[in-house]
Design a protein around this motif. Structure first.
Motif, PDB file in Angstrom:
ATOM      1  N   ALA A  99       3.214 -14.407   6.293  1.00 27.41           N
ATOM      2  CA  ALA A  99       3.516 -13.093   6.407  1.00 27.41           C
ATOM      3  C   ALA A  99       2.633 -12.190   5.663  1.00 27.41           C
ATOM      4  O   ALA A  99       2.350 -11.205   6.476  1.00 27.41           O
ATOM      5  N   LEU A 100       2.168 -12.349   4.811  1.00 26.69           N
ATOM      6  CA  LEU A 100       1.204 -11.702   3.744  1.00 26.69           C
ATOM      7  C   LEU A 100      -0.240 -11.613   4.598  1.00 26.69           C
ATOM      8  O   LEU A 100      -0.793 -10.566   4.763  1.00 26.69           O
ATOM      9  N   PHE A 101      -0.543 -12.778   5.078  1.00 25.78           N
ATOM     10  CA  PHE A 101      -1.840 -12.840   5.811  1.00 25.78           C
ATOM     11  C   PHE A 101      -1.704 -12.386   7.372  1.00 25.78           C
ATOM     12  O   PHE A 101      -2.689 -11.265   7.390  1.00 25.78           O
ATOM     13  N   GLU A 102      -0.841 -12.206   8.006  1.00 30.65           N
ATOM     14  CA  GLU A 102      -0.574 -11.536   9.172  1.00 30.65           C
ATOM     15  C   GLU A 102      -0.481 -10.167   8.860  1.00 30.65           C
ATOM     16  O   GLU A 102      -1.028  -9.139   9.853  1.00 30.65           O
ATOM     17  N   SER A 103       0.191  -9.699   7.963  1.00 29.88           N
ATOM     18  CA  SER A 103       0.143  -8.071   7.452  1.00 29.88           C
ATOM     19  C   SER A 103      -1.300  -7.634   7.160  1.00 29.88           C
ATOM     20  O   SER A 103      -1.646  -6.538   7.701  1.00 29.88           O
ATOM     21  N   ALA A 104      -1.840  -8.399   6.336  1.00 28.61           N
ATOM     22  CA  ALA A 104      -3.573  -8.069   6.304  1.00 28.61           C
ATOM     23  C   ALA A 104      -4.389  -7.821   7.289  1.00 28.61           C
ATOM     24  O   ALA A 104      -5.272  -6.877   7.513  1.00 28.61           O
ATOM     25  N   ILE A 105      -3.964  -8.814   8.271  1.00 27.75           N
ATOM     26  CA  ILE A 105      -4.747  -8.766   9.533  1.00 27.75           C
ATOM     27  C   ILE A 105      -4.476  -7.553  10.301  1.00 27.75           C
ATOM     28  O   ILE A 105      -5.275  -6.703  11.006  1.00 27.75           O
ATOM     29  N   GLU A 106      -3.056  -7.309  10.505  1.00 21.60           N
ATOM     30  CA  GLU A 106      -2.414  -6.111  11.198  1.00 21.60           C
ATOM     31  C   GLU A 106      -2.974  -4.847  10.597  1.00 21.60           C
ATOM     32  O   GLU A 106      -3.146  -3.876  11.385  1.00 21.60           O
ATOM     33  N   ASN A 107      -3.132  -4.821   9.494  1.00 24.11           N
ATOM     34  CA  ASN A 107      -3.667  -3.581   8.549  1.00 24.11           C
ATOM     35  C   ASN A 107      -4.980  -3.505   8.560  1.00 24.11           C
ATOM     36  O   ASN A 107      -5.489  -2.408   7.807  1.00 24.11           O
ATOM     37  N   SER A 108      -5.786  -4.429   8.897  1.00 19.79           N
ATOM     38  CA  SER A 108      -7.237  -4.337   9.273  1.00 19.79           C
ATOM     39  C   SER A 108      -7.892  -4.407   7.732  1.00 19.79           C
ATOM     40  O   SER A 108      -8.914  -3.725   7.301  1.00 19.79           O
ATOM     41  N   TYR A 109      -7.258  -5.012   7.001  1.00 17.08           N
ATOM     42  CA  TYR A 109      -7.867  -5.269   5.257  1.00 17.08           C
ATOM     43  C   TYR A 109      -9.261  -5.790   5.450  1.00 17.08           C
ATOM     44  O   TYR A 109      -9.342  -6.772   6.398  1.00 17.08           O
ATOM     45  N   ASP A 110     -10.072  -6.019   4.582  1.00 14.53           N
ATOM     46  CA  ASP A 110     -11.295  -6.640   4.509  1.00 14.53           C
ATOM     47  C   ASP A 110     -10.895  -7.949   3.713  1.00 14.53           C
ATOM     48  O   ASP A 110     -10.576  -7.634   2.463  1.00 14.53           O
ATOM     49  N   ILE A 111     -10.822  -9.040   4.482  1.00 17.51           N
ATOM     50  CA  ILE A 111     -10.394 -10.143   4.006  1.00 17.51           C
ATOM     51  C   ILE A 111     -11.569 -11.045   3.676  1.00 17.51           C
ATOM     52  O   ILE A 111     -12.350 -11.192   4.439  1.00 17.51           O
ATOM     53  N   TYR A 112     -11.653 -11.833   2.385  1.00 16.00           N
ATOM     54  CA  TYR A 112     -12.823 -12.740   1.874  1.00 16.00           C
ATOM     55  C   TYR A 112     -12.550 -14.004   1.321  1.00 16.00           C
ATOM     56  O   TYR A 112     -11.403 -14.124   0.939  1.00 16.00           O
TER      57      TYR A 112
END
Length: 170
Positions: A32-45
């Motif tokens: 859920a957290l990962f999907e939310s980060a993708i949906e919100n266009s967070y910069d993930i590293y």
């Protein structure tokens, strides 16, 4: 507001539901957290070291069918990340010279994190902290005041997170 997210081994183990290293409750929270980060266009590293650690955990899975399924999922995600920076960017991500520079920085990292290495933090953990701090600084230099978070269940690593992120598991 956008955010900078660094993925730790403990988070990735939950995301991939690696047997003996994951619980259903934490797996669902990670997804859920990962999907939310993708949906919100967070910069993930994600650091190369974390990817190696996950691969080691996958190799240790005893059930061959489960191991194969997780290995394929992991392979697909890493190939996409390496080629297109989706769903995360691999750090370092460019040339073998950059990878060599990371290894060359080992003595300095050992000196800088001498105390932390003695407090149940691995070299990978210290590298994650270093990357999070550098990314945060680089973003601020470009006038982006985005918070930098480390998604981990490892308390000692979480304590060194540049900006506080409260979550039940990560």
């Amino acid at each position: 507001m956008s955010k900078i997210i660094l993925l730790d081994t403990s988070f990735m183990l939950e995301l991939f539901a690696v047997p003996l290293d994951s619980t259903p409750e934490r797996h669902h929270a990670a997804v859920a957290l990962f999907e939310s980060a993708i949906e919100n266009s967070y910069d993930i590293y994600c650091t190369l070291g974390v990817l190696y650690e996950i691969a080691n955990h996958i190799v240790d899975i005893k059930n061959i069918k489960v191991q194969s399924q997780i290995a394929e999922q992991f392979k697909g995600m890493v190939e996409l990340a390496w080629a297109e920076n989706i769903p995360f960017t691999v750090i370092p991500n460019s040339s073998s010279a950059e990878v060599l520079a990371q290894f060359a920085a080992l003595p300095e990292i050992c000196r800088k994190y001498n105390e932390s290495l003695r407090q149940r933090l691995s070299l990978i953990d210290c590298t994650i902290v270093e990357v999070a701090q550098k990314l945060r600084s680089n973003y601020r230099d470009r006038e982006r005041r985005w918070p930098a978070h480390i998604w981990t269940s490892h308390g000692e690593l979480k304590a060194l997170e540049p900006d506080r992120f409260d979550h039940d598991f990560f």
